[in-house]
Every structure is written in structure tokens, then in C-alpha cells.
Enzyme design. Structure first.
Site, PDB file in Angstrom:
ATOM      1  N   CYS A 207      30.618 -91.741 -11.212  1.00 48.27           N
ATOM      2  CA  CYS A 207      30.767 -90.627 -12.095  1.00 48.27           C
ATOM      3  C   CYS A 207      31.771 -90.386 -12.965  1.00 48.27           C
ATOM      4  O   CYS A 207      32.899 -90.511 -12.493  1.00 48.27           O
ATOM      5  CB  CYS A 207      30.679 -89.245 -11.195  1.00 48.27           C
ATOM      6  SG  CYS A 207      30.286 -87.837 -11.973  1.00 48.27           S
TER       7      CYS A 207
ATOM      8  N   HIS B 275      21.117 -87.726 -10.265  1.00 48.59           N
ATOM      9  CA  HIS B 275      22.693 -87.617 -10.303  1.00 48.59           C
ATOM     10  C   HIS B 275      22.732 -86.786 -11.548  1.00 48.59           C
ATOM     11  O   HIS B 275      23.732 -85.671 -11.216  1.00 48.59           O
ATOM     12  CB  HIS B 275      23.082 -88.909 -10.537  1.00 48.59           C
ATOM     13  CG  HIS B 275      24.599 -88.802 -10.892  1.00 48.59           C
ATOM     14  ND1 HIS B 275      25.543 -89.719  -9.894  1.00 48.59           N
ATOM     15  CD2 HIS B 275      25.486 -88.243 -11.708  1.00 48.59           C
ATOM     16  CE1 HIS B 275      26.869 -89.252 -10.144  1.00 48.59           C
ATOM     17  NE2 HIS B 275      26.616 -88.593 -11.442  1.00 48.59           N
ATOM     18  N   GLU B 276      22.402 -87.013 -12.683  1.00 46.08           N
ATOM     19  CA  GLU B 276      22.908 -85.957 -13.883  1.00 46.08           C
ATOM     20  C   GLU B 276      21.918 -84.593 -13.444  1.00 46.08           C
ATOM     21  O   GLU B 276      22.896 -83.439 -13.924  1.00 46.08           O
ATOM     22  CB  GLU B 276      21.915 -86.445 -15.161  1.00 46.08           C
ATOM     23  CG  GLU B 276      22.776 -87.784 -15.484  1.00 46.08           C
ATOM     24  CD  GLU B 276      24.361 -87.825 -15.362  1.00 46.08           C
ATOM     25  OE1 GLU B 276      24.767 -87.058 -15.723  1.00 46.08           O
ATOM     26  OE2 GLU B 276      24.852 -89.013 -15.100  1.00 46.08           O
TER      27      GLU B 276
ATOM     28  N   HIS C  36      24.295 -82.283 -11.632  1.00 44.33           N
ATOM     29  CA  HIS C  36      25.424 -81.489 -12.205  1.00 44.33           C
ATOM     30  C   HIS C  36      25.017 -80.268 -12.871  1.00 44.33           C
ATOM     31  O   HIS C  36      26.054 -79.667 -12.978  1.00 44.33           O
ATOM     32  CB  HIS C  36      25.825 -82.793 -13.511  1.00 44.33           C
ATOM     33  CG  HIS C  36      26.830 -83.693 -13.099  1.00 44.33           C
ATOM     34  ND1 HIS C  36      27.994 -83.396 -12.744  1.00 44.33           N
ATOM     35  CD2 HIS C  36      26.834 -84.919 -13.299  1.00 44.33           C
ATOM     36  CE1 HIS C  36      28.635 -84.629 -12.356  1.00 44.33           C
ATOM     37  NE2 HIS C  36      27.885 -85.625 -12.985  1.00 44.33           N
TER      38      HIS C  36
HETATM   39 ZN    ZN Z   1      28.178 -87.513 -12.675  1.00 42.38          ZN
END
Ligand code: ZN
Length: 175
Positions: free
Chosen positions: A103, A145-146, A149
């Protein structure tokens, strides 16, 4: 166009639930400028995905582009370019697959994370058109993953075994 600073773990903006975009906001000049900055910032960092909170903007926007030229992820094939506003995930295949995730907000580290193998993502594209895509394998992990966020979650909370948290220079990358 400019390269924005990427905030790091510990910055409170990475823990917020980001706000949705309206259609008008997506079509605005400000958002088009923001997108240019995000692409510039992603390219400068050598990453494959970037969410708006990572440049300090708590809004539901992420960009993704897998690149065969990425130094951070060798042996990857080019993907399409994805701009996703207000994304929602539905799991299609909950069999989990694991990858070594990194990340840009947690520089220098990787950790092994298992996530559902195949998902559908509903989102608005950069023209505010409703889109729905089905994706699997590594690309499905990158989307998850994105999108995490945008809900204040980092990959380290998704790790089942914290002992896999590893500095990149200690990893033996295959290939
Ligand atoms: Zn990330």
C-alpha cells in the site's frame, strides 16, 4: 496537473468513511482536475491503485491500472484503466485467494491477505454512467483493497497472520 502527497497510515483521513459523489460533482472541472492529479500521483509512486483518501480527500473515488511495467508488482499483465466513483462490491465467489499486498500509504511493507476470489463491482464511471463489472484473481484483490480505503480500512486489518508483515527488502520476489 500536479503530484499530490500520499498520506500514510496514522493519518485520520485513512480511517474515515468517504462521502459519495453526486453526478454533478463527477462531471465538474474540479473532479476532472482531481483525477488528473490522482493519475500523476499514482504514476509517480509506481503504484497500481490509488484511492482519494490517500491524497487526503475523503470521497468515494479510486483509480486502478495494472501495469506490466510496475516495479512494485513484477510479472503482471496490463489491465484496463478503471475510474470508479461510489463503488459497491458484491461477492460472486467467496472462495478466498491470497496475495502479498502492499500500500502506498504503508510504504516499504507487504503482508499476505486472503480475500474473495471473484466479485462484482457497481460504480459510476468518469462520465457518471452506471457500470457493473465482474472481476477475479489479482484484479479482484486490487479492487477490494482500494474500495476498503473508501471505508477506512487498510490491508493490515485484513491479514489473518500478522507475522507475514514483511519489509520489501526482506522479500524474495519470484520471477
Ligand atoms: Zn492501499
Amino acid at each position: 496537473m500536479s503530484i499530490r502527497e500520499i498520506v500514510k497510515m496514522g493519518n485520520p483521513v485513512l480511517r474515515e468513511v468517504a462521502e459519495d459523489f453526486s453526478v454533478e460533482e463527477i462531471k465538474s472541472t474540479e473532479t476532472k482536475d482531481l483525477l488528473e492529479d490522482m493519475w500523476d500521483s499514482l504514476e509517480a509512486a509506481g503504484g497500481i491503485g490509488l484511492a482519494a483518501p490517500q491524497i487526503g480527500i475523503s470521497k468515494q473515488l479510486a483509480i486502478i491500472k495494472l501495469s506490466s511495467e510496475s516495479d512494485r508488482y513484477p510479472d503482471m499483465e496490463d489491465s484496463e484503466t478503471y475510474v470508479i466513483f461510489n463503488p459497491k462490491i458484491s461477492v460472486i465467489d467467496d472462495n478466498e485467494q491470497g496475495f502479498w499486498e502492499g500500500c502506498l500509504s504503508i510504504p516499504g511493507l507487504r503482508g499476505y491477505v486472503e480475500r474473495p476470489r471473484k466479485i462484482r463491482v457497481d460504480f459510476l464511471d468518469e462520465n457518471a454512467a452506471q457500470k457493473s463489472i465482474e472481476i477475479e484473481n489479482f484484479l479482484a484483490t486490487v479492487f477490494q483493497h482500494e474500495i476498503d480505503h473508501l471505508y477506512g480500512t487498510l490491508y493490515v486489518e485484513k491479514m489473518k497472520d500478522i507475522t507475514t508483515l514483511t519489509f520489501e527488502e526482506e522479500m524474495v520476489l519470484e520471477g
